[in-house]
Write a protein that holds these residues in place. Structure first.
Motif, PDB file in Angstrom:
ATOM      1  N   ASP A 124      36.923  48.313  59.698  1.00 15.86           N
ATOM      2  CA  ASP A 124      37.966  47.429  59.177  1.00 15.86           C
ATOM      3  C   ASP A 124      38.372  46.454  60.277  1.00 15.86           C
ATOM      4  OD1 ASP A 124      39.952  46.520  57.240  1.00 15.86           O
ATOM      5  OD2 ASP A 124      41.424  47.403  58.591  1.00 15.86           O
ATOM      6  N   PHE A 125      38.472  45.180  59.922  1.00 16.39           N
ATOM      7  CA  PHE A 125      38.877  44.165  60.890  1.00 16.39           C
ATOM      8  C   PHE A 125      39.649  43.085  60.142  1.00 16.39           C
ATOM      9  CE2 PHE A 125      38.738  40.691  63.827  1.00 16.39           C
ATOM     10  CZ  PHE A 125      38.733  41.294  65.085  1.00 16.39           C
ATOM     11  N   ASP A 126      40.948  43.038  60.386  1.00 12.14           N
ATOM     12  CA  ASP A 126      41.819  42.072  59.731  1.00 12.14           C
ATOM     13  C   ASP A 126      41.916  40.822  60.591  1.00 12.14           C
ATOM     14  OD1 ASP A 126      43.705  40.814  58.182  1.00 12.14           O
ATOM     15  OD2 ASP A 126      45.383  41.945  58.999  1.00 12.14           O
ATOM     16  N   ARG A 176      46.648  44.384  61.030  1.00 16.37           N
ATOM     17  CA  ARG A 176      46.215  45.779  61.073  1.00 16.37           C
ATOM     18  C   ARG A 176      45.336  45.990  62.295  1.00 16.37           C
ATOM     19  NH1 ARG A 176      44.517  44.448  56.041  1.00 16.37           N
ATOM     20  NH2 ARG A 176      42.335  44.753  56.647  1.00 16.37           N
ATOM     21  N   LYS A 177      45.435  47.156  62.878  1.00 17.00           N
ATOM     22  CA  LYS A 177      44.575  47.488  64.008  1.00 17.00           C
ATOM     23  C   LYS A 177      43.146  47.663  63.520  1.00 17.00           C
ATOM     24  CE  LYS A 177      43.846  50.871  67.691  1.00 17.00           C
ATOM     25  NZ  LYS A 177      44.287  52.151  68.294  1.00 17.00           N
ATOM     26  N   ALA A 178      42.204  47.057  64.221  1.00 12.22           N
ATOM     27  CA  ALA A 178      40.795  47.165  63.854  1.00 12.22           C
ATOM     28  C   ALA A 178      40.320  48.609  63.968  1.00 12.22           C
ATOM     29  CB  ALA A 178      39.946  46.263  64.736  1.00 12.22           C
ATOM     30  N   ASN A 198      41.558  52.631  55.340  1.00 18.64           N
ATOM     31  CA  ASN A 198      42.748  53.192  55.997  1.00 18.64           C
ATOM     32  C   ASN A 198      42.302  54.471  56.687  1.00 18.64           C
ATOM     33  OD1 ASN A 198      45.077  54.826  56.502  1.00 18.64           O
ATOM     34  ND2 ASN A 198      46.249  53.614  55.054  1.00 18.64           N
ATOM     35  N   PHE A 199      42.424  54.512  58.011  1.00 18.33           N
ATOM     36  CA  PHE A 199      41.887  55.676  58.713  1.00 18.33           C
ATOM     37  C   PHE A 199      42.569  56.969  58.318  1.00 18.33           C
ATOM     38  CE2 PHE A 199      41.634  58.731  62.191  1.00 18.33           C
ATOM     39  CZ  PHE A 199      40.260  58.896  62.220  1.00 18.33           C
ATOM     40  N   GLU A 200      43.838  56.919  57.966  1.00 22.42           N
ATOM     41  CA  GLU A 200      44.537  58.141  57.556  1.00 22.42           C
ATOM     42  C   GLU A 200      43.919  58.715  56.287  1.00 22.42           C
ATOM     43  OE1 GLU A 200      46.683  59.854  59.354  1.00 22.42           O
ATOM     44  OE2 GLU A 200      46.266  58.323  60.872  1.00 22.42           O
ATOM     45  N   VAL A 201      43.441  57.845  55.401  1.00 22.14           N
ATOM     46  CA  VAL A 201      42.752  58.310  54.192  1.00 22.14           C
ATOM     47  C   VAL A 201      41.418  58.951  54.565  1.00 22.14           C
ATOM     48  CG1 VAL A 201      41.651  57.566  52.038  1.00 22.14           C
ATOM     49  CG2 VAL A 201      43.879  56.626  52.705  1.00 22.14           C
ATOM     50  N   VAL A 202      40.691  58.310  55.479  1.00 23.58           N
ATOM     51  CA  VAL A 202      39.424  58.866  55.954  1.00 23.58           C
ATOM     52  C   VAL A 202      39.648  60.253  56.553  1.00 23.58           C
ATOM     53  CG1 VAL A 202      37.551  58.606  57.645  1.00 23.58           C
ATOM     54  CG2 VAL A 202      38.372  56.610  56.364  1.00 23.58           C
ATOM     55  N   VAL A 236      33.918  52.883  48.970  1.00 17.46           N
ATOM     56  CA  VAL A 236      32.612  52.465  48.464  1.00 17.46           C
ATOM     57  C   VAL A 236      32.683  50.992  48.054  1.00 17.46           C
ATOM     58  CG1 VAL A 236      30.802  52.928  46.771  1.00 17.46           C
ATOM     59  CG2 VAL A 236      32.227  54.815  47.608  1.00 17.46           C
ATOM     60  N   TYR A 237      31.765  50.190  48.581  1.00 12.52           N
ATOM     61  CA  TYR A 237      31.768  48.749  48.323  1.00 12.52           C
ATOM     62  C   TYR A 237      30.434  48.296  47.734  1.00 12.52           C
ATOM     63  CZ  TYR A 237      35.676  49.232  51.563  1.00 12.52           C
ATOM     64  OH  TYR A 237      36.839  49.636  52.172  1.00 12.52           O
ATOM     65  N   GLU A 238      30.474  47.172  47.005  1.00 12.17           N
ATOM     66  CA  GLU A 238      29.279  46.659  46.347  1.00 12.17           C
ATOM     67  C   GLU A 238      28.446  45.764  47.264  1.00 12.17           C
ATOM     68  OE1 GLU A 238      27.996  44.444  42.168  1.00 12.17           O
ATOM     69  OE2 GLU A 238      30.105  44.473  42.778  1.00 12.17           O
ATOM     70  N   ASN A 239      29.093  44.874  47.988  1.00 10.98           N
ATOM     71  CA  ASN A 239      28.356  43.925  48.828  1.00 10.98           C
ATOM     72  C   ASN A 239      27.664  44.637  49.990  1.00 10.98           C
ATOM     73  OD1 ASN A 239      28.958  40.914  48.036  1.00 10.98           O
ATOM     74  ND2 ASN A 239      30.866  42.043  47.700  1.00 10.98           N
ATOM     75  N   ALA A 240      26.423  44.237  50.245  1.00  7.93           N
ATOM     76  CA  ALA A 240      25.630  44.863  51.307  1.00  7.93           C
ATOM     77  C   ALA A 240      25.927  44.224  52.659  1.00  7.93           C
ATOM     78  CB  ALA A 240      24.146  44.767  50.974  1.00  7.93           C
ATOM     79  N   TYR A 241      27.191  44.294  53.046  1.00  7.53           N
ATOM     80  CA  TYR A 241      27.645  43.774  54.327  1.00  7.53           C
ATOM     81  C   TYR A 241      28.258  44.918  55.133  1.00  7.53           C
ATOM     82  CZ  TYR A 241      27.639  39.466  51.478  1.00  7.53           C
ATOM     83  OH  TYR A 241      27.310  38.448  50.627  1.00  7.53           O
ATOM     84  N   SER A 242      28.615  44.635  56.363  1.00  6.75           N
ATOM     85  CA  SER A 242      29.410  45.594  57.128  1.00  6.75           C
ATOM     86  C   SER A 242      30.669  45.908  56.323  1.00  6.75           C
ATOM     87  CB  SER A 242      29.782  44.983  58.486  1.00  6.75           C
ATOM     88  OG  SER A 242      30.676  45.824  59.166  1.00  6.75           O
ATOM     89  N   PRO A 243      31.147  47.157  56.337  1.00  9.06           N
ATOM     90  CA  PRO A 243      32.322  47.521  55.526  1.00  9.06           C
ATOM     91  C   PRO A 243      33.538  46.627  55.740  1.00  9.06           C
ATOM     92  CG  PRO A 243      31.278  49.496  56.354  1.00  9.06           C
ATOM     93  CD  PRO A 243      30.574  48.335  57.017  1.00  9.06           C
ATOM     94  N   HIS A 244      33.723  46.125  56.958  1.00  9.01           N
ATOM     95  CA  HIS A 244      34.902  45.292  57.209  1.00  9.01           C
ATOM     96  C   HIS A 244      34.846  43.997  56.403  1.00  9.01           C
ATOM     97  CE1 HIS A 244      32.312  42.845  59.779  1.00  9.01           C
ATOM     98  NE2 HIS A 244      33.287  41.949  59.866  1.00  9.01           N
ATOM     99  N   LEU A 245      33.642  43.436  56.231  1.00 11.14           N
ATOM    100  CA  LEU A 245      33.483  42.202  55.467  1.00 11.14           C
ATOM    101  C   LEU A 245      33.451  42.488  53.968  1.00 11.14           C
ATOM    102  CD1 LEU A 245      33.066  39.178  55.282  1.00 11.14           C
ATOM    103  CD2 LEU A 245      30.609  39.549  55.691  1.00 11.14           C
ATOM    104  N   ALA A 246      32.762  43.547  53.581  1.00 12.69           N
ATOM    105  CA  ALA A 246      32.710  43.907  52.162  1.00 12.69           C
ATOM    106  C   ALA A 246      34.112  44.161  51.622  1.00 12.69           C
ATOM    107  CB  ALA A 246      31.832  45.139  51.965  1.00 12.69           C
TER     108      ALA A 246
END
Length: 230
Positions: A126-128, A133-135, A95-99, A76-86
């Motif tokens: 997610d995009f590093d 990290r793998k996107a 972390n996909f394993e957590v998902v 859960v993120y505060e900024n109203a951006y795509s999750p990768h940027l937030a």
């Protein structure tokens, strides 16, 4: 073990959460129905400083289900951006394993689990920038969790292009599509009715429901709706 379905959309603010709430509500009339979203951005803080998962709260309240907010979304993120940027700004990248672990933990709790995506189908989770990290994209979530999808689209101007492009992209990735739901629909509107007709003709997909602003229930029977889940 729950049956599952992914709700994606042609873009941001087409009504995925509103439609998801109606779907969860409809299923909860005859079965145990739950909700899950991998990452949620644009959330407000409670008085104690914790983030409130707004989409999850909306679904929980609209569908009148007892599922805890904590189990609905691991990121859960505060900024109203795509999750990768937030997450890049706020920390705590997905972390996909957590998902996957959180998703699997709900399987024995519900008969049907509705999984909502973030933004449109190409939204990065997610995009590093460094490449360490793998996107992670929504298509990775869909494929890894073995989900079929329903596409939510706005019934209004521009939907033919956005809907057909979404379908073509998903087909190129071998993602299963069960049908389309059109939101913000106005019965008798000639343009919107033609949009739906053209989307059906160009994609070969069925329109599962048309949702009007303020609808309290989804106009689809339980058997048809539950049959979309696998």
């Amino acid at each position: 073990m729950s049956k599952n379905l992914f709700i994606t959309g042609t873009g941001t603010d087409v009504g995925k959460t509103f439609v998801s709430a109606l779907i969860v509500k409809k299923l909860s009339e005859k079965a145990k129905s739950g909700y899950f979203k991998a990452a949620m951005s644009g959330n407000e803080r409670a008085e104690n400083g914790s983030l409130i998962p707004g989409d999850a709260k909306f679904v929980k309240e609209r569908a009148k289900i007892a599922q805890s907010l904590e189990s609905m979304c691991p990121y859960v993120y505060e900024n109203a951006y795509s999750p990768h940027l937030a997450s890049r700004i706020e920390g705590n990248p997905v972390n996909f394993e957590v998902v996957k672990k959180n998703f699997l933990s709900l399987q024995d709790e519900f008969d049907f689990l509705t999984v909502e995506g973030s933004g449109g189908i190409l939204c990065p989770i997610d995009f590093d920038k460094s490449g360490s990290r793998k996107a992670i994209f929504l298509e990775d979530v869909i494929s890894s969790l073995n989900l079929d999808s329903v596409i939510v689209a706005d019934a209004g101007l521009g939907t033919i292009n956005s809907l057909v492009l979404t379908v073509r992209y998903m087909e190129s990735k071998n993602l299963g599509i069960k049908g389309m739901i059109f939101n913000h629909f106005h019965p008798g509107n000639i343009m919107e009715e033609d949009n739906i007709f053209m989307c059906e003709k160009l994609t070969g997909l069925k329109t599962l429901a048309c949702v009007k602003d303020g609808d309290q229930n989804l106009e689809i029977d339980f058997e048809t709706l539950s049959g979309l889940y696998k």
